[in-house]
Design a protein around this motif. Structure first.
Motif, PDB file in Angstrom:
ATOM      1  N   LYS A   3      57.323  46.590  40.198  1.00 17.64           N
ATOM      2  CA  LYS A   3      57.149  45.572  41.220  1.00 17.64           C
ATOM      3  C   LYS A   3      55.927  45.927  42.055  1.00 17.64           C
ATOM      4  N   LEU A   4      55.044  44.934  42.237  1.00 18.34           N
ATOM      5  CA  LEU A   4      53.783  45.179  42.924  1.00 18.34           C
ATOM      6  C   LEU A   4      53.861  44.690  44.375  1.00 18.34           C
ATOM      7  N   ASP A   5      52.989  45.231  45.211  1.00 15.96           N
ATOM      8  CA  ASP A   5      52.927  44.807  46.614  1.00 15.96           C
ATOM      9  C   ASP A   5      52.172  43.493  46.746  1.00 15.96           C
ATOM     10  N   ILE A   6      52.765  42.561  47.442  1.00 16.87           N
ATOM     11  CA  ILE A   6      52.099  41.273  47.644  1.00 16.87           C
ATOM     12  C   ILE A   6      51.257  41.319  48.920  1.00 16.87           C
ATOM     13  N   ARG A   7      49.963  40.996  48.739  1.00 18.54           N
ATOM     14  CA  ARG A   7      49.037  40.987  49.876  1.00 18.54           C
ATOM     15  C   ARG A   7      49.234  39.717  50.688  1.00 18.54           C
ATOM     16  N   LYS A   8      49.179  39.876  51.986  1.00 18.43           N
ATOM     17  CA  LYS A   8      49.363  38.719  52.865  1.00 18.43           C
ATOM     18  C   LYS A   8      48.031  38.156  53.342  1.00 18.43           C
ATOM     19  N   TYR A   9      48.097  36.912  53.796  1.00 18.70           N
ATOM     20  CA  TYR A   9      46.941  36.238  54.377  1.00 18.70           C
ATOM     21  C   TYR A   9      46.288  37.147  55.415  1.00 18.70           C
ATOM     22  N   GLY A  10      44.971  37.282  55.308  1.00 18.03           N
ATOM     23  CA  GLY A  10      44.262  38.202  56.200  1.00 18.03           C
ATOM     24  C   GLY A  10      43.694  39.360  55.397  1.00 18.03           C
ATOM     25  N   ASP A  11      44.298  39.643  54.245  1.00 20.69           N
ATOM     26  CA  ASP A  11      43.789  40.688  53.355  1.00 20.69           C
ATOM     27  C   ASP A  11      42.509  40.161  52.688  1.00 20.69           C
ATOM     28  N   SER A  12      41.450  40.962  52.737  1.00 26.53           N
ATOM     29  CA  SER A  12      40.136  40.470  52.290  1.00 26.53           C
ATOM     30  C   SER A  12      40.092  40.143  50.796  1.00 26.53           C
ATOM     31  N   LYS A  29      48.442  42.856  29.399  1.00 23.21           N
ATOM     32  CA  LYS A  29      49.816  42.431  29.086  1.00 23.21           C
ATOM     33  C   LYS A  29      50.829  43.070  30.025  1.00 23.21           C
ATOM     34  N   ARG A  30      50.666  44.364  30.240  1.00 22.81           N
ATOM     35  CA  ARG A  30      51.589  45.074  31.123  1.00 22.81           C
ATOM     36  C   ARG A  30      51.490  44.527  32.547  1.00 22.81           C
ATOM     37  N   PHE A  31      50.263  44.339  32.979  1.00 21.88           N
ATOM     38  CA  PHE A  31      50.025  43.828  34.334  1.00 21.88           C
ATOM     39  C   PHE A  31      50.665  42.442  34.518  1.00 21.88           C
ATOM     40  N   ALA A  32      50.520  41.580  33.510  1.00 19.27           N
ATOM     41  CA  ALA A  32      51.091  40.231  33.605  1.00 19.27           C
ATOM     42  C   ALA A  32      52.615  40.311  33.719  1.00 19.27           C
ATOM     43  N   GLN A  33      53.234  41.228  32.980  1.00 17.77           N
ATOM     44  CA  GLN A  33      54.689  41.394  33.075  1.00 17.77           C
ATOM     45  C   GLN A  33      55.087  41.880  34.477  1.00 17.77           C
ATOM     46  N   ASP A  34      54.297  42.793  35.025  1.00 13.12           N
ATOM     47  CA  ASP A  34      54.563  43.266  36.392  1.00 13.12           C
ATOM     48  C   ASP A  34      54.429  42.126  37.393  1.00 13.12           C
ATOM     49  N   MET A  35      53.437  41.263  37.155  1.00 12.51           N
ATOM     50  CA  MET A  35      53.256  40.114  38.051  1.00 12.51           C
ATOM     51  C   MET A  35      54.476  39.188  38.003  1.00 12.51           C
ATOM     52  N   LEU A  36      54.979  38.951  36.792  1.00 10.26           N
ATOM     53  CA  LEU A  36      56.169  38.104  36.659  1.00 10.26           C
ATOM     54  C   LEU A  36      57.345  38.712  37.408  1.00 10.26           C
ATOM     55  N   GLU A  37      57.554  40.009  37.206  1.00 12.45           N
ATOM     56  CA  GLU A  37      58.677  40.659  37.878  1.00 12.45           C
ATOM     57  C   GLU A  37      58.524  40.548  39.398  1.00 12.45           C
ATOM     58  N   THR A  38      57.304  40.736  39.866  1.00 11.22           N
ATOM     59  CA  THR A  38      57.024  40.661  41.307  1.00 11.22           C
ATOM     60  C   THR A  38      57.289  39.257  41.837  1.00 11.22           C
ATOM     61  N   MET A  39      56.848  38.258  41.070  1.00 13.38           N
ATOM     62  CA  MET A  39      57.047  36.858  41.475  1.00 13.38           C
ATOM     63  C   MET A  39      58.539  36.511  41.543  1.00 13.38           C
ATOM     64  N   TYR A  40      59.292  36.903  40.517  1.00 10.37           N
ATOM     65  CA  TYR A  40      60.728  36.612  40.495  1.00 10.37           C
ATOM     66  C   TYR A  40      61.437  37.310  41.659  1.00 10.37           C
ATOM     67  N   GLY A  53      46.395  42.423  44.619  1.00 10.70           N
ATOM     68  CA  GLY A  53      45.288  43.358  44.785  1.00 10.70           C
ATOM     69  C   GLY A  53      44.356  43.512  43.606  1.00 10.70           C
ATOM     70  N   VAL A  54      44.403  42.591  42.655  1.00 11.01           N
ATOM     71  CA  VAL A  54      43.553  42.704  41.470  1.00 11.01           C
ATOM     72  C   VAL A  54      42.677  41.449  41.342  1.00 11.01           C
ATOM     73  N   SER A  55      41.365  41.657  41.325  1.00 12.17           N
ATOM     74  CA  SER A  55      40.431  40.526  41.273  1.00 12.17           C
ATOM     75  C   SER A  55      40.150  40.088  39.844  1.00 12.17           C
ATOM     76  N   SER A  56      41.190  39.684  39.125  1.00  8.51           N
ATOM     77  CA  SER A  56      41.040  39.226  37.742  1.00  8.51           C
ATOM     78  C   SER A  56      41.649  37.847  37.608  1.00  8.51           C
ATOM     79  N   ARG A  57      41.067  37.055  36.686  1.00  4.39           N
ATOM     80  CA  ARG A  57      41.546  35.669  36.547  1.00  4.39           C
ATOM     81  C   ARG A  57      42.830  35.612  35.714  1.00  4.39           C
TER      82      ARG A  57
END
Ligand code: CO
Length: 168
Positions: A3-12, A29-40, A53-57
């Motif tokens: 589970k990843l930390d979600i950045r809040k408004y104000g974070d650059s 692939k691993r990162f996308a799975q972590d994102m899903l888990e974080t979102m859920y 925190g990751v500047s990727s599309r």
């Protein structure tokens, strides 16, 4: 999965344009799975990489109430849109703040899926809204940017108030 930390408004990082993903490798692939888990875990309908925190599309979406229809989009792009509709919108980076935003009601989007295949999707209503919202994040845009000045300023005031109380 992590589970990843979600950045809040104000974070650059939320104001930085994300970079294209060149190859869908195991890290992606691993990162996308972590994102899903974080979102859920956060009970969101969508999440974009800069929000963790990751500047990727890369973004993930699941509008299914049963959370059984995850979509992972890499390098997503809206290629056409029509119809305009106003509806309530929220964002995991602005917890508990909602506002009405005008979006295309119908879109066609293209993206690369998790197996590296190019996909095209026709979406309407909530899914169309979610895709537009997440792609905006990749372009450093946040839904409150669309609000009239007075409304956005009210929200920023509320955010400041919460920051002071340590709730942000
Ligand atoms: Co958002």
């Amino acid at each position: 999965m992590t589970k990843l930390d979600i950045r809040k408004y104000g974070d650059s990082i939320l104001r930085k344009k994300s970079k294209e993903v060149s190859t869908v490798n195991d890290d992606v692939k691993r990162f996308a799975q972590d994102m899903l888990e974080t979102m859920y875990a956060a009970k969101g309908l969508g999440l974009a990489a800069p929000q963790v925190g990751v500047s990727s599309r890369i973004c993930v979406i699941d509008i299914d109430p049963d959370k059984k229809s995850p979509i992972i989009m890499i390098n997503p792009k809206v290629i056409s849109g029509e119809g305009k509709v106003v509806d309530q919108e929220g964002c995991l980076s602005l917890p508990e703040l909602f506002a009405e935003v005008k979006r295309f009601s119908n879109i066609v989007a293209q993206y690369t899926d998790i197996s590296g295949k190019n996909k095209k999707v026709e979406a309407r209503d909530l899914l169309a809204r979610a895709i537009q919202h997440e792609i905006d994040h990749l372009d450093a845009k946040i839904f409150i940017d669309y609000l009239p000045d007075w409304k956005r300023k009210n929200m920023e005031k509320e955010i400041k108030r919460r920051k002071k109380k340590g709730e942000w």
